[in-house]
Enzyme design. Sequence first.
Site, short mmCIF file in Angstrom:
data_model
loop_
_atom_site.label_atom_id
_atom_site.label_comp_id
_atom_site.label_asym_id
_atom_site.label_seq_id
_atom_site.Cartn_x
_atom_site.Cartn_y
_atom_site.Cartn_z
N ASN A 1 -4.78 8.87 0.98
CA ASN A 1 -5.32 8.37 2.24
C ASN A 1 -5.79 9.48 3.17
OD1 ASN A 1 -5.29 5.63 1.94
ND2 ASN A 1 -3.60 5.24 3.35
N ASP B 1 0.81 -1.21 0.00
CA ASP B 1 0.00 0.00 0.00
C ASP B 1 0.85 1.27 0.00
OD1 ASP B 1 -2.18 -1.60 -0.01
OD2 ASP B 1 -2.79 -1.21 2.05
N GLY B 2 1.95 1.26 0.72
CA GLY B 2 2.80 2.44 0.77
C GLY B 2 3.35 2.82 -0.60
N ASP C 1 -4.56 15.40 20.79
CA ASP C 1 -3.34 15.02 20.09
C ASP C 1 -3.35 15.47 18.63
OD1 ASP C 1 -2.52 13.86 22.39
OD2 ASP C 1 -2.54 11.79 21.66
#
Length: 293
Positions: A150, A65-66, A180
């Site tokens: 993404n 996927d990367g 965060d």
Amino acid sequence: MFVLVVRNNINPKAMESSYMLSAYLESQSIDCSFVDSSELYAGVTRDDRGLAGVDVDLAVVLGGDGTILRSARFLNGLDTPILGINFGNLGFLANDGESGVLEMVSRAFAGELVEDRRANLDISVECEESTPDVAGGDPSAAPNAYFALNEVAITRGALGRTIVYSLDVSDVHISDVAGDGVIVATSTGSTAYSLAAGGPIVHPSYDGLIVQPLAPHTLTARAVLTAPNDVVCIDLSKTREGREATLFIDGDALAFESPVERVLIRRGERPTTLLYANRDHFYRYAASTFFKD
């Protein structure tokens, strides 16, 4: 026809398959170019790789996927279909490589694969000394424009201190949140960082944005799914000095010379087209990955 092959150059099986694919494309008199995934770091353009002005008819991505995410960013602005064949650890966006690379590429040439058009993100970042008036308007008018398939994640900086941000959707103020950070994802990104942060699994046909707070210091902050044409604004100007935020685009960190003040996100004008052997790829993979016993 021109084929771009992006290969995960640290994966021996992907490299071996790329050599086999090279011989096949040469035997078919098809022009091609090979790029190693490690060369597609953030900011690299087609001009940098000698592909400016080249119409790429098909991109074959040999990796996980990367590698597909980097390839989609590299091809941003083109209507090139991407055929991902999994050689990595995660293959949600890719086809299973067991059927063979040459068979999959041959089926792509024959038009036998399913086209899946995915929404992506147009992201504009405004820093303290550069704040053009684009609120509710065109995020691409800002000087720092980015693409993501993404998500964009806005998180705590190096000191790890809580940040405060204001969330607006299409000029309507939703909430001020301390925590965060926040993720703004596409439906494609719903099964990545957003899912890990407690967000919903969303079918790829959904064209809106997913706004997912990260560890908010309130019980009222919840994920928001927007309409396809909404513009999401994350205003960081209320964060106190010394509590800087860090931005990640599809997992790659961005660096700026001055603190980020505002981030504008909307759906990209051109979708990203992924090719699949099966029409039910999403449900099949989701069932086997997230719902298995």
